[in-house]
Design an enzyme around this catalytic site. Structure first.
Site, PDB file in Angstrom:
ATOM      1  CG  ASN A   2      -5.877  -1.394  -4.860  1.00  0.00           C
ATOM      2  OD1 ASN A   2      -6.721  -1.806  -5.657  1.00  0.00           O
ATOM      3  ND2 ASN A   2      -5.973  -1.603  -3.547  1.00  0.00           N
ATOM      4  CD  GLU A   3       1.510  -3.298  -7.533  1.00  0.00           C
ATOM      5  OE1 GLU A   3       1.927  -2.137  -7.333  1.00  0.00           O
ATOM      6  OE2 GLU A   3       2.074  -4.302  -7.059  1.00  0.00           O
ATOM      7  N   PRO A   4      -0.147   0.765  -9.791  1.00  0.00           N
ATOM      8  CG  PRO A   4       1.876   1.810 -10.239  1.00  0.00           C
ATOM      9  CD  PRO A   4       1.287   0.576  -9.598  1.00  0.00           C
TER      10      PRO A   4
END
Ligand code: F6R
Length: 250
Positions: free
Chosen positions: A151-153
């Site tokens: 869950n990247e930025p």
């Protein structure tokens, strides 16, 4: 100043030993109650000592995984299970091949699903977690981008299992083990932040000075989608297990 409970250990081995002992207590209590134990698992460098401890408890102290069901956080897209960098391979190498878990109780997202079938695959993964009774204990690492799972930025708090593009920092960090960034997959399937936050207990492990800046942001910074791990501040039963170096900026 810490907005998530933090335990700082003398070193990573001490933390791994403690977490494995807590896991064993959970499994044995559920065994006694006739319930399965559902573990959410992570790959990467951070949980390797923990998996080693679980294997030691299995071999040395008779800890059985017969009634354990596992769900891994993520898998690279387009990497077959036999690839040495696939998370399927990682989990079998570091844990599953050495314990008495039943193969049908092991779950990882598949990276080899046709693109059009990915949404249904992700929905089925969510359903399987629900059918198992939800996750009792979710193990996490943290990426330099603040990701949990992949869950990247920008990942919403209520996101669910889905395909995502990998951040370039994350791909750079993976480049050495893939022998060059050009071999690192560009996409993955990951549990969402909402999937992770639904776990009843969450422990995030981080070791070494490289993790200190992002640990500080996650534990003491604002809750926002720039640092997915900051969402853990709003979980009622989450903790960070750190070594001294990862805790240095707190
Ligand atoms: C792994 C995962 C990632 C890693 C994170 C830290 O399944 O979802 O979030 O936990 O990238 O990786 P390491 O432990 O290698 O520093």
């Amino acid at each position: 100043m810490n907005k998530i409970p933090v335990k700082v250990f003398a070193d990573a081995q001490a933390a791994a030993t403690q977490l494995a002992s807590e896991t064993a207590d959970l499994i044995r209590a559920n065994d006694d109650a006739g319930r399965p134990t559902v573990l959410g698992l992570a790959t990467g460098a951070s949980p390797i000592l923990y998996y080693g401890e679980l294997i030691r408890l299995h071999r040395g102290e008779g800890l059985s995984f017969t009634n354990v069901i596992t769900f891994n956080l993520d898998e690279y897209v387009n990497l077959p299970p036999g690839h040495k960098e696939s998370y399927w391979f990682f989990m079998h190498h570091h844990l599953f091949n050495h314990i008495d878990i039943q193969p049908e109780n092991i779950h990882l997202p598949s990276g080899m699903i046709a693109e059009t079938d990915i949404p249904a695959h992700c929905e089925a993964y969510e359903q399987a977690i629900t059918s198992a009774g939800g996750i009792d204990l979710q193990i996490l690492g943290i990426g330099r981008t603040g990701h949990i799972g992949f869950n990247e930025p920008g990942s919403p708090k209520d996101s669910r299992t889905r395909a995502v593009q990998l951040n370039e920092i994350t791909r750079e960090d993976a480049a050495p083990s893939f022998d060059g960034i050009e071999h690192v997959p560009t996409a993955a399937i990951t549990m969402g932040c909402g999937t992770i936050l639904a776990a009843r207990r969450i422990v995030l492990m981080a070791w070494g000075p490289g993790k200190a800046p992002i640990v500080k942001k996650a534990v003491q910074g604002p809750v926002n989608n720039i640092v997915s791990a900051s969402y853990l501040q709003e979980h009622p039963n989450a903790a960070f297990y750190l070594d001294q170096a990862a805790a240095a900026n707190l």
